[in-house]
Design a protein around this motif. Structure first.
Motif, PDB file in Angstrom:
ATOM      1  N   THR A   1       0.853  -1.178   0.000  1.00  0.00           N
ATOM      2  CA  THR A   1       0.000   0.000   0.000  1.00  0.00           C
ATOM      3  C   THR A   1       0.892   1.232   0.000  1.00  0.00           C
ATOM      4  OG1 THR A   1      -1.675  -1.183   1.268  1.00  0.00           O
ATOM      5  CG2 THR A   1      -1.836   1.216   1.216  1.00  0.00           C
ATOM      6  N   SER A   2       0.815   2.020  -1.048  1.00  0.00           N
ATOM      7  CA  SER A   2       1.740   3.132  -1.201  1.00  0.00           C
ATOM      8  C   SER A   2       1.207   4.406  -0.564  1.00  0.00           C
ATOM      9  CB  SER A   2       2.013   3.394  -2.687  1.00  0.00           C
ATOM     10  OG  SER A   2       0.799   3.696  -3.351  1.00  0.00           O
ATOM     11  N   VAL A   3       2.138   5.267  -0.159  1.00  0.00           N
ATOM     12  CA  VAL A   3       1.795   6.598   0.345  1.00  0.00           C
ATOM     13  C   VAL A   3       1.443   7.483  -0.842  1.00  0.00           C
ATOM     14  CG1 VAL A   3       2.736   8.663   1.447  1.00  0.00           C
ATOM     15  CG2 VAL A   3       3.272   6.398   2.362  1.00  0.00           C
ATOM     16  N   GLN A   4       0.374   8.258  -0.725  1.00  0.00           N
ATOM     17  CA  GLN A   4      -0.023   9.155  -1.799  1.00  0.00           C
ATOM     18  C   GLN A   4       0.786  10.440  -1.704  1.00  0.00           C
ATOM     19  OE1 GLN A   4      -2.069   8.478  -4.313  1.00  0.00           O
ATOM     20  NE2 GLN A   4      -1.632  10.473  -5.220  1.00  0.00           N
ATOM     21  N   PRO A   5       1.722  10.680  -2.632  1.00  0.00           N
ATOM     22  CA  PRO A   5       2.523  11.910  -2.553  1.00  0.00           C
ATOM     23  C   PRO A   5       1.670  13.141  -2.831  1.00  0.00           C
ATOM     24  CG  PRO A   5       2.971  10.757  -4.610  1.00  0.00           C
ATOM     25  CD  PRO A   5       2.070   9.862  -3.814  1.00  0.00           C
ATOM     26  N   SER A   6       2.028  14.240  -2.211  1.00  0.00           N
ATOM     27  CA  SER A   6       1.294  15.493  -2.379  1.00  0.00           C
ATOM     28  C   SER A   6       2.284  16.647  -2.339  1.00  0.00           C
ATOM     29  CB  SER A   6       0.265  15.662  -1.255  1.00  0.00           C
ATOM     30  OG  SER A   6       0.917  15.748   0.003  1.00  0.00           O
ATOM     31  N   HIS A   7       1.791  17.844  -2.680  1.00  0.00           N
ATOM     32  CA  HIS A   7       2.649  19.030  -2.619  1.00  0.00           C
ATOM     33  C   HIS A   7       3.174  19.232  -1.198  1.00  0.00           C
ATOM     34  CE1 HIS A   7       4.105  23.109  -3.299  1.00  0.00           C
ATOM     35  NE2 HIS A   7       3.411  23.487  -2.233  1.00  0.00           N
ATOM     36  N   ALA A   8       2.298  19.041  -0.208  1.00  0.00           N
ATOM     37  CA  ALA A   8       2.714  19.233   1.188  1.00  0.00           C
ATOM     38  C   ALA A   8       3.802  18.242   1.580  1.00  0.00           C
ATOM     39  CB  ALA A   8       1.503  19.080   2.114  1.00  0.00           C
ATOM     40  N   LEU A   9       3.674  16.997   1.126  1.00  0.00           N
ATOM     41  CA  LEU A   9       4.675  15.987   1.448  1.00  0.00           C
ATOM     42  C   LEU A   9       6.012  16.311   0.783  1.00  0.00           C
ATOM     43  CD1 LEU A   9       5.357  13.299   2.804  1.00  0.00           C
ATOM     44  CD2 LEU A   9       4.566  12.132   0.729  1.00  0.00           C
ATOM     45  N   ILE A  10       5.968  16.738  -0.470  1.00  0.00           N
ATOM     46  CA  ILE A  10       7.203  17.105  -1.180  1.00  0.00           C
ATOM     47  C   ILE A  10       7.898  18.261  -0.466  1.00  0.00           C
ATOM     48  CG2 ILE A  10       8.168  18.003  -3.330  1.00  0.00           C
ATOM     49  CD1 ILE A  10       7.242  15.092  -3.518  1.00  0.00           C
ATOM     50  N   MET A  11       7.139  19.272  -0.056  1.00  0.00           N
ATOM     51  CA  MET A  11       7.738  20.419   0.617  1.00  0.00           C
ATOM     52  C   MET A  11       8.294  20.030   1.988  1.00  0.00           C
ATOM     53  SD  MET A  11       7.522  22.442  -1.781  1.00  0.00           S
ATOM     54  CE  MET A  11       8.416  23.756  -0.948  1.00  0.00           C
ATOM     55  N   ALA A  12       7.662  19.072   2.646  1.00  0.00           N
ATOM     56  CA  ALA A  12       8.206  18.575   3.918  1.00  0.00           C
ATOM     57  C   ALA A  12       9.551  17.889   3.678  1.00  0.00           C
ATOM     58  CB  ALA A  12       7.218  17.609   4.566  1.00  0.00           C
ATOM     59  N   TRP A  13       9.650  17.148   2.583  1.00  0.00           N
ATOM     60  CA  TRP A  13      10.930  16.515   2.232  1.00  0.00           C
ATOM     61  C   TRP A  13      11.977  17.563   1.894  1.00  0.00           C
ATOM     62  CZ3 TRP A  13       8.806  12.209  -1.545  1.00  0.00           C
ATOM     63  CH2 TRP A  13       8.173  11.218  -0.772  1.00  0.00           C
ATOM     64  N   VAL A  14      11.557  18.639   1.219  1.00  0.00           N
ATOM     65  CA  VAL A  14      12.490  19.726   0.889  1.00  0.00           C
ATOM     66  C   VAL A  14      13.080  20.305   2.167  1.00  0.00           C
ATOM     67  CG1 VAL A  14      12.688  22.052  -0.056  1.00  0.00           C
ATOM     68  CG2 VAL A  14      11.431  20.301  -1.330  1.00  0.00           C
ATOM     69  N   GLU A  15      12.232  20.580   3.149  1.00  0.00           N
ATOM     70  CA  GLU A  15      12.706  21.121   4.429  1.00  0.00           C
ATOM     71  C   GLU A  15      13.659  20.139   5.123  1.00  0.00           C
ATOM     72  OE1 GLU A  15      12.299  24.121   5.916  1.00  0.00           O
ATOM     73  OE2 GLU A  15      11.499  24.658   3.951  1.00  0.00           O
ATOM     74  N   LYS A  16      13.385  18.859   4.962  1.00  0.00           N
ATOM     75  CA  LYS A  16      14.189  17.835   5.617  1.00  0.00           C
ATOM     76  C   LYS A  16      15.566  17.688   4.975  1.00  0.00           C
ATOM     77  CE  LYS A  16      14.181  12.816   6.471  1.00  0.00           C
ATOM     78  NZ  LYS A  16      13.418  11.549   6.278  1.00  0.00           N
ATOM     79  N   HIS A  17      15.626  17.798   3.639  1.00  0.00           N
ATOM     80  CA  HIS A  17      16.866  17.455   2.927  1.00  0.00           C
ATOM     81  C   HIS A  17      17.578  18.643   2.275  1.00  0.00           C
ATOM     82  CE1 HIS A  17      16.080  13.171   3.354  1.00  0.00           C
ATOM     83  NE2 HIS A  17      14.878  13.313   2.814  1.00  0.00           N
ATOM     84  N   LYS A  18      17.004  19.834   2.325  1.00  0.00           N
ATOM     85  CA  LYS A  18      17.572  20.936   1.552  1.00  0.00           C
ATOM     86  C   LYS A  18      18.981  21.318   1.986  1.00  0.00           C
ATOM     87  CE  LYS A  18      15.448  24.620   4.347  1.00  0.00           C
ATOM     88  NZ  LYS A  18      14.505  25.767   4.299  1.00  0.00           N
ATOM     89  N   SER A  19      19.366  20.973   3.205  1.00  0.00           N
ATOM     90  CA  SER A  19      20.721  21.276   3.676  1.00  0.00           C
ATOM     91  C   SER A  19      21.638  20.066   3.640  1.00  0.00           C
ATOM     92  CB  SER A  19      20.664  21.831   5.105  1.00  0.00           C
ATOM     93  OG  SER A  19      19.895  23.013   5.161  1.00  0.00           O
ATOM     94  N   ASP A  20      21.158  18.979   3.059  1.00  0.00           N
ATOM     95  CA  ASP A  20      21.955  17.757   2.992  1.00  0.00           C
ATOM     96  C   ASP A  20      23.195  17.990   2.118  1.00  0.00           C
ATOM     97  OD1 ASP A  20      21.798  14.577   3.371  1.00  0.00           O
ATOM     98  OD2 ASP A  20      22.497  15.006   1.342  1.00  0.00           O
ATOM     99  N   ALA A  21      24.375  17.734   2.667  1.00  0.00           N
ATOM    100  CA  ALA A  21      25.633  18.033   1.970  1.00  0.00           C
ATOM    101  C   ALA A  21      25.747  17.258   0.662  1.00  0.00           C
ATOM    102  CB  ALA A  21      26.814  17.707   2.881  1.00  0.00           C
TER     103      ALA A  21
END
Length: 235
Positions: free
Chosen positions: A80-100
């Protein structure tokens, strides 16, 4: 010797039954893990989605990337897959945007993962182009699609690998045929399979083809296609 052999088998039976029970337990556990593993999107997929979002500024294509990945793994696991959304993508951006590691990839157009993201985004432009014209009742020929792809790539810096691939498309008919076949498969496009609401006159079709030809030749002003003509944020 026969009785002794039977006695040995009888002595081994409890151990074998225990092993069989353990094996069945491991199989059941694997099946449960297979069913739930797709519910959590792994970090390497998240980072690719973040890269696509940061390069294009359009979460639609980050979502499309995740959906394509889920489709491949869903077919194998029936999870059963997670339904991706704009909010989920932006949460990932906040999580990884500083990843070296991610920042290094974004800054290097020669990196394989950056090439993968760039290629996906460039192909998304072609996909939209086909969809827009399919709705008008026009089927875009492969030659026109390749011409548009080459023109789009010409607006931005490209890696050495992409440069060689584009050169192959220009010089080799077999490479062009193979590329079109792979593109159709990746984006699930059927050439010529367009549903028309009503029969169209030859004059109307000629006018539509003329309009498409002009669109191919001129510089586009579609908001997302400005992505192509810029040097991109991290190029």
């Amino acid at each position: 010797m026969a009785p002794k052999h039977k006695k040995t088998n009888a002595a081994d039976a409890p151990g074998l039954n225990h092993l069989r029970s353990q094996l069945k337990g491991l199989v059941r556990r694997k099946r449960r893990l297979d069913k739930v593993q797709i519910s959590v999107v792994p970090e390497h997929v998240q980072k690719m989605a973040v890269m696509i979002q940061m390069l294009s500024g359009d979460s639609r294509w980050a979502i499309a990337w995740v959906l394509k990945w889920q489709l491949r793994f869903y077919l194998m696991t029936f999870g059963t897959s997670v339904q991706p959304s704009h909010a989920l993508i932006m949460a990932w951006v906040e999580k990884h945007k500083s990843d070296a590691e991610l920042l290094v990839i974004l800054a290097d157009i020669e990196h394989p993962k950056r090439i993968q993201a760039d290629t996906f985004l460039m192909e998304s432009l072609l996909y939209e182009f086909i969809q827009e014209n399919s709705r008008k009742g026009i089927s875009i020929p492969s030659s026109a699609l390749i011409t548009r792809s080459l023109k789009n790539w010409s607006y931005r810096p490209v890696s050495t690998l992409v440069k060689l691939q584009l050169l192959d498309l220009q010089q080799s008919k077999s490479k062009r045929t193979a590329w079109c076949r792979r593109f159709r498969k990746r984006w699930q496009i059927l050439w010529g399979m367009i549903d028309k609401e009503k029969p169209q006159s030859s004059d109307l079709l000629q006018q539509k083809v003329f309009n498409i030809r002009k669109n191919i030749q001129r510089c586009t002003t579609h908001p997302f296609e400005m992505y192509v003509m810029s040097s991109w944020m991290f190029a």
